[in-house]
Design an enzyme around this catalytic site. Structure first.
Site, PDB file in Angstrom:
ATOM      1  N   CYS A  94       0.810  -1.223   0.000  1.00  0.00           N
ATOM      2  CA  CYS A  94       0.000   0.000   0.000  1.00  0.00           C
ATOM      3  C   CYS A  94       0.850   1.284   0.000  1.00  0.00           C
ATOM      4  CB  CYS A  94      -0.982  -0.045   1.162  1.00  0.00           C
ATOM      5  SG  CYS A  94      -2.399   1.036   0.931  1.00  0.00           S
ATOM      6  N   ARG A 128     -12.793   6.137  -0.341  1.00  0.00           N
ATOM      7  CA  ARG A 128     -11.743   5.160  -0.028  1.00  0.00           C
ATOM      8  C   ARG A 128     -12.139   3.799  -0.574  1.00  0.00           C
ATOM      9  NH1 ARG A 128      -7.883   7.045   3.117  1.00  0.00           N
ATOM     10  NH2 ARG A 128      -6.985   4.967   3.326  1.00  0.00           N
ATOM     11  N   HIS A 194      -3.149  -5.538   2.725  1.00  0.00           N
ATOM     12  CA  HIS A 194      -2.588  -5.300   4.063  1.00  0.00           C
ATOM     13  C   HIS A 194      -2.619  -6.529   4.943  1.00  0.00           C
ATOM     14  CE1 HIS A 194      -1.652  -1.123   4.596  1.00  0.00           C
ATOM     15  NE2 HIS A 194      -2.708  -0.774   3.903  1.00  0.00           N
TER      16      HIS A 194
END
Ligand code: GLN
Length: 245
Positions: A94, A128, A194
């Site tokens: 990320c 997002r 993640h």
């Protein structure tokens, strides 16, 4: 055999337990009797990348990405640029993935000029991109199905001739538009996934370890492990995340 792992910016780039990926790599090496070590390179460290066999960089919020810019441009940027060109394997998550690219323009209009080690750029969006997702790695990255979790504002676009790490099957990936996820450039593996990316995707972990071992020793093999628990976690998530229609 031995792998020396560098964990870069563990103090600022470590969201959702990204560090677990380093622990996973160490475990999977140790279980096979392969020596390994991890050296942390926090902000302010002047240590060079010489002698490392693999570099890990985790993710961070926009604020943290801006905080480390000054440190990055004191020489680490040139060091990373040269290491990528030299084929050193990197696993970047990320914010760390975005950092290897040309720049990140946040949604607030702050421009972070990054390293330019890989031809890609990132632009922040209001919406997002959050959730569990899955993608299939390209053949040069092992071809496995990966289940992950993404949470980013940045939309990343790859330059011409730059291959993604994989193709999105469900979720957003690089930008929610072109179906690409992450990047594979030389021996750089970049992804938006993640947290426990590697523990629940052992095939990808082994592919990255093998890439590093083969670069160092020319020829290397990894003995199979009993991955029943890891694959059960992987399969359970894969079944939960619906394919994109
Ligand atoms: N701050 C970046 C973004 O929102 C990276 C986020 C992250 O590392 N999770 O796109």
């Amino acid at each position: 055999m031995e792998l020396k792992i560098c964990h870069m910016y563990p103090d600022v780039l470590n969201l959702y337990g990204d560090r677990g990926n380093v622990m996973c790599m160490q475990k999977r090496l140790s279980w096979r009797g392969i020596e390994n070590s991890v050296t942390r390179l926090p902000i302010g460290s002047n240590a060079s990348l010489a002698g490392f066999d693999l570099v890990f960089i985790g993710g961070g919020q926009d604020f943290e990405q801006q905080v480390l810019l000054e440190d990055l441009h004191r020489g680490k940027d040139r060091e990373i640029l040269a290491a990528v060109a030299d084929g050193l394997p990197f696993l970047t998550i990320c914010g760390g993935y975005q950092m290897l690219g040309n720049y990140y323009e946040t949604y607030d209009g702050v421009r972070c000029d990054f390293i330019g080690a890989v031809d890609l750029y990132t632009v922040g969006s209001k919406q997002r991109m959050i959730g569990n997702y899955k993608f299939r790695c390209g053949g040069e990255s092992g071809g496995s199905l990966v289940v992950g979790f993404e949470n980013h504002s940045g939309r990343t676009f790859l330059g011409e001739g730059v291959q993604p790490l994989g193709k999105v099957l469900a979720g957003f990936g690089n930008n929610g538009k072109d179906g690409t996820e992450g990047v594979r450039w030389r021996n750089v593996f970049g992804t938006y996934s993640h947290g426990p990316l590697l523990p629940k995707n052992p095939a990808l972990c082994d592919h990255i370890l093998l890439t590093a071992l083969q670069r160092k020793y020319g020829k290397a093999e990894l003995a199979p492990l009993d991955d029943a628990a890891e694959l059960a976690a992987h399969d359970a998530m894969a079944a939960k995340i619906r394919d994109r229609v």
